[in-house]
Design a protein around this motif. Structure first.
Motif, PDB file in Angstrom:
ATOM      1  N   ALA A  21       0.833  -1.204   0.000  1.00 54.89           N
ATOM      2  CA  ALA A  21       0.000   0.000   0.000  1.00 54.89           C
ATOM      3  C   ALA A  21       0.869   1.257   0.000  1.00 54.89           C
ATOM      4  CB  ALA A  21      -0.928  -0.004   1.214  1.00 54.89           C
ATOM      5  N   THR A  22       1.952   1.244   0.778  1.00 51.75           N
ATOM      6  CA  THR A  22       2.852   2.394   0.853  1.00 51.75           C
ATOM      7  C   THR A  22       3.497   2.679  -0.492  1.00 51.75           C
ATOM      8  OG1 THR A  22       3.325   1.965   3.192  1.00 51.75           O
ATOM      9  CG2 THR A  22       4.901   3.328   1.995  1.00 51.75           C
ATOM     10  N   THR A  23       3.868   1.627  -1.210  1.00 51.94           N
ATOM     11  CA  THR A  23       4.473   1.795  -2.536  1.00 51.94           C
ATOM     12  C   THR A  23       3.510   2.496  -3.492  1.00 51.94           C
ATOM     13  OG1 THR A  23       5.855  -0.175  -2.274  1.00 51.94           O
ATOM     14  CG2 THR A  23       5.435   0.565  -4.520  1.00 51.94           C
ATOM     15  N   ILE A  24       2.248   2.102  -3.467  1.00 56.35           N
ATOM     16  CA  ILE A  24       1.236   2.705  -4.346  1.00 56.35           C
ATOM     17  C   ILE A  24       1.017   4.168  -3.995  1.00 56.35           C
ATOM     18  CG2 ILE A  24      -1.205   2.637  -5.006  1.00 56.35           C
ATOM     19  CD1 ILE A  24      -1.086  -0.419  -4.575  1.00 56.35           C
ATOM     20  N   VAL A  25       0.894   4.468  -2.704  1.00 57.68           N
ATOM     21  CA  VAL A  25       0.660   5.852  -2.266  1.00 57.68           C
ATOM     22  C   VAL A  25       1.860   6.735  -2.621  1.00 57.68           C
ATOM     23  CG1 VAL A  25       0.354   7.342  -0.260  1.00 57.68           C
ATOM     24  CG2 VAL A  25      -0.939   5.216  -0.437  1.00 57.68           C
ATOM     25  N   LEU A  26       3.080   6.229  -2.428  1.00 58.73           N
ATOM     26  CA  LEU A  26       4.273   7.010  -2.766  1.00 58.73           C
ATOM     27  C   LEU A  26       4.327   7.305  -4.265  1.00 58.73           C
ATOM     28  CD1 LEU A  26       7.031   5.313  -0.574  1.00 58.73           C
ATOM     29  CD2 LEU A  26       6.161   7.643  -0.350  1.00 58.73           C
ATOM     30  N   ALA A  27       3.970   6.327  -5.079  1.00 60.51           N
ATOM     31  CA  ALA A  27       3.969   6.537  -6.530  1.00 60.51           C
ATOM     32  C   ALA A  27       2.942   7.595  -6.913  1.00 60.51           C
ATOM     33  CB  ALA A  27       3.682   5.223  -7.247  1.00 60.51           C
ATOM     34  N   ALA A  28       1.744   7.511  -6.332  1.00 59.82           N
ATOM     35  CA  ALA A  28       0.699   8.489  -6.638  1.00 59.82           C
ATOM     36  C   ALA A  28       1.100   9.883  -6.185  1.00 59.82           C
ATOM     37  CB  ALA A  28      -0.609   8.073  -5.970  1.00 59.82           C
ATOM     38  N   GLY A  29       1.667   9.995  -4.979  1.00 62.72           N
ATOM     39  CA  GLY A  29       2.055  11.295  -4.454  1.00 62.72           C
ATOM     40  C   GLY A  29       3.235  11.909  -5.165  1.00 62.72           C
ATOM     41  N   THR A  30       4.132  11.073  -5.698  1.00 62.60           N
ATOM     42  CA  THR A  30       5.317  11.567  -6.398  1.00 62.60           C
ATOM     43  C   THR A  30       4.984  12.051  -7.802  1.00 62.60           C
ATOM     44  OG1 THR A  30       6.759  10.061  -5.159  1.00 62.60           O
ATOM     45  CG2 THR A  30       7.634  10.964  -7.227  1.00 62.60           C
ATOM     46  N   THR A  37      -3.801  12.751  -3.383  1.00 65.02           N
ATOM     47  CA  THR A  37      -3.340  11.447  -2.904  1.00 65.02           C
ATOM     48  C   THR A  37      -3.679  11.259  -1.432  1.00 65.02           C
ATOM     49  OG1 THR A  37      -1.512  11.445  -4.499  1.00 65.02           O
ATOM     50  CG2 THR A  37      -1.322   9.960  -2.608  1.00 65.02           C
ATOM     51  N   VAL A  38      -3.430  12.300  -0.637  1.00 61.03           N
ATOM     52  CA  VAL A  38      -3.730  12.239   0.799  1.00 61.03           C
ATOM     53  C   VAL A  38      -5.235  12.127   1.022  1.00 61.03           C
ATOM     54  CG1 VAL A  38      -3.618  13.510   2.972  1.00 61.03           C
ATOM     55  CG2 VAL A  38      -1.643  13.474   1.450  1.00 61.03           C
ATOM     56  N   GLN A  39      -6.036  12.821   0.220  1.00 58.99           N
ATOM     57  CA  GLN A  39      -7.492  12.719   0.333  1.00 58.99           C
ATOM     58  C   GLN A  39      -7.955  11.285   0.079  1.00 58.99           C
ATOM     59  OE1 GLN A  39      -8.485  15.790  -2.554  1.00 58.99           O
ATOM     60  NE2 GLN A  39      -9.190  17.168  -0.938  1.00 58.99           N
ATOM     61  N   GLY A  40      -7.394  10.645  -0.949  1.00 61.05           N
ATOM     62  CA  GLY A  40      -7.746   9.251  -1.235  1.00 61.05           C
ATOM     63  C   GLY A  40      -7.345   8.327  -0.103  1.00 61.05           C
ATOM     64  N   GLY A 119     -15.130  17.945  -7.906  1.00 61.73           N
ATOM     65  CA  GLY A 119     -15.443  18.554  -6.621  1.00 61.73           C
ATOM     66  C   GLY A 119     -14.207  19.121  -5.952  1.00 61.73           C
ATOM     67  N   VAL A 120     -13.972  18.703  -4.705  1.00 57.88           N
ATOM     68  CA  VAL A 120     -12.822  19.214  -3.951  1.00 57.88           C
ATOM     69  C   VAL A 120     -11.538  18.464  -4.291  1.00 57.88           C
ATOM     70  CG1 VAL A 120     -14.261  19.987  -2.034  1.00 57.88           C
ATOM     71  CG2 VAL A 120     -13.324  17.670  -2.000  1.00 57.88           C
ATOM     72  N   VAL A 121     -11.648  17.431  -5.124  1.00 61.33           N
ATOM     73  CA  VAL A 121     -10.471  16.647  -5.520  1.00 61.33           C
ATOM     74  C   VAL A 121      -9.879  17.234  -6.791  1.00 61.33           C
ATOM     75  CG1 VAL A 121      -9.609  14.372  -6.184  1.00 61.33           C
ATOM     76  CG2 VAL A 121     -11.441  14.566  -4.489  1.00 61.33           C
ATOM     77  N   ARG A 122      -8.657  17.731  -6.704  1.00 61.69           N
ATOM     78  CA  ARG A 122      -8.027  18.376  -7.856  1.00 61.69           C
ATOM     79  C   ARG A 122      -7.546  17.373  -8.893  1.00 61.69           C
ATOM     80  NH1 ARG A 122      -4.049  22.665  -4.885  1.00 61.69           N
ATOM     81  NH2 ARG A 122      -3.031  20.689  -4.350  1.00 61.69           N
ATOM     82  N   ASP A 123      -7.109  16.201  -8.448  1.00 60.48           N
ATOM     83  CA  ASP A 123      -6.580  15.174  -9.359  1.00 60.48           C
ATOM     84  C   ASP A 123      -7.283  13.856  -9.050  1.00 60.48           C
ATOM     85  OD1 ASP A 123      -5.134  13.321 -10.832  1.00 60.48           O
ATOM     86  OD2 ASP A 123      -3.193  14.248 -10.398  1.00 60.48           O
ATOM     87  N   TRP A 124      -8.288  13.518  -9.860  1.00 62.03           N
ATOM     88  CA  TRP A 124      -9.095  12.331  -9.587  1.00 62.03           C
ATOM     89  C   TRP A 124      -8.296  11.047  -9.734  1.00 62.03           C
ATOM     90  CZ3 TRP A 124     -13.176  11.604  -6.908  1.00 62.03           C
ATOM     91  CH2 TRP A 124     -13.924  10.432  -7.032  1.00 62.03           C
ATOM     92  N   TYR A 125      -7.349  11.023 -10.665  1.00 63.36           N
ATOM     93  CA  TYR A 125      -6.527   9.818 -10.860  1.00 63.36           C
ATOM     94  C   TYR A 125      -5.702   9.538  -9.610  1.00 63.36           C
ATOM     95  CZ  TYR A 125      -3.312   6.414 -12.869  1.00 63.36           C
ATOM     96  OH  TYR A 125      -2.591   5.268 -13.114  1.00 63.36           O
ATOM     97  N   ALA A 126      -5.048  10.557  -9.064  1.00 64.69           N
ATOM     98  CA  ALA A 126      -4.247  10.374  -7.847  1.00 64.69           C
ATOM     99  C   ALA A 126      -5.128   9.928  -6.693  1.00 64.69           C
ATOM    100  CB  ALA A 126      -3.533  11.676  -7.489  1.00 64.69           C
ATOM    101  N   PHE A 127      -6.313  10.520  -6.596  1.00 61.55           N
ATOM    102  CA  PHE A 127      -7.243  10.158  -5.530  1.00 61.55           C
ATOM    103  C   PHE A 127      -7.644   8.687  -5.624  1.00 61.55           C
ATOM    104  CE2 PHE A 127     -11.546   9.448  -4.004  1.00 61.55           C
ATOM    105  CZ  PHE A 127     -11.539  10.042  -2.745  1.00 61.55           C
TER     106      PHE A 127
END
Length: 256
Positions: A21-30, A37-40, A119-127
């Motif tokens: 899970a951490t690997t996926i979140v780091l890739a999305a946030g980078t 990413t944090v919202q998701g 909506g309040v999500v600027r990047d839906w793919y990252a979310f």
């Protein structure tokens, strides 16, 4: 099963899922918008909290015998799948799981995707990438914690172990800002596969009315015996070369 062994079993199993899970979140946030990413991430955690809050009390109301049959069977399914893949990887018949390769693949896909806002999500793919990654791996963490904790009537200890594993792994990932490739994940999956298979066998047999010599002490024989049997299978399979297709294949990149 003592409180310490319950904690260790849940911690190790949950740590494996937390790495992925951490690997996926780091890739999305980078590669994408960090706020999205944090919202998701937080939305997935909220869903997981609701699932655990609903599932935990429901399982504690199930009669112990029936609960152990169900939990033991499910753990056997998970454990044997993990153990099978671990044996194939250790013997060279399946490519090793590579967090660096998985990270680079997720990073490349994220950079190519179009950016859209909702909506309040600027990047839906990252979310959605962060949400799905955390939710899917988190559901396995929740399943492990709730089933182990319910079966031992000690959900608090199992929950603490699960949270500790997630915090340690996520904290390490954020500290280095890179995939945790140095974590011996393939070895951990082998160990966890052995443990889940052993506990699953033990609880399923008890739930079906069987009695183990020495009660919980039988786990001290059962789990090492399964581990030795798995190592024996690795030794046997190593005598037979892997297929040319595997030898030419790139390292495994999908979480499994």
């Amino acid at each position: 099963m003592t409180t310490a062994s319950l904690f260790i079993a849940v911690f190790l199993a949950c740590a494996v899922e937390a790495v992925e899970a951490t690997t996926i979140v780091l890739a999305a946030g980078t590669a994408r918008d960090r706020r999205s990413t944090v919202q998701g991430l937080f939305c997935a955690l909220i869903v997981l909290a609701v699932v655990v809050a609903a599932l935990g009390p429901a399982l504690t109301a199930v009669p112990l015998g029936a609960l152990r049959v169900v939990v033991g069977t499910l753990l056997l399914i998970f454990g044997l799948q993990w153990l099978r893949k671990a044996i194939l990887r250790a013997s060279g018949h399946k490519a090793l799981h590579d967090e660096n390769a998985l990270y680079e693949e997720q990073l490349a896909e994220a950079r190519l995707a179009a950016a859209t806002s909702r909506g309040v999500v600027r990047d839906w793919y990252a979310f959605t990438l962060s949400f799905k990654g955390v939710l899917l791996e988190g559901l396995e963490v929740a399943f492990i914690a709730v089933t182990f904790g319910s079966n031992q009537h000690d959900i608090p200890t199992a929950a603490i172990a699960a949270v500790a594993a997630v915090v340690v792994v996520a904290g390490a990932g954020l500290a280095v800002r890179a995939p945790l490739a140095r974590v011996p994940e393939n070895t951990m999956k082998f160990v966890v596969g052995v443990m889940l298979t052993g506990f699953g066998t033990f609880w399923a047999a008890e739930g079906a009315g069987g009695r183990w010599p020495g009660s919980d002490a039988a786990l001290l024989i059962l789990v090492p015996a399964i581990g030795l049997f798995a190592l024996g299978l690795v030794a046997v399979l190593r005598r037979h070369p892997a297929s040319p297709a595997l030898s030419a294949a790139a390292p495994a990149t999908k979480a499994s």
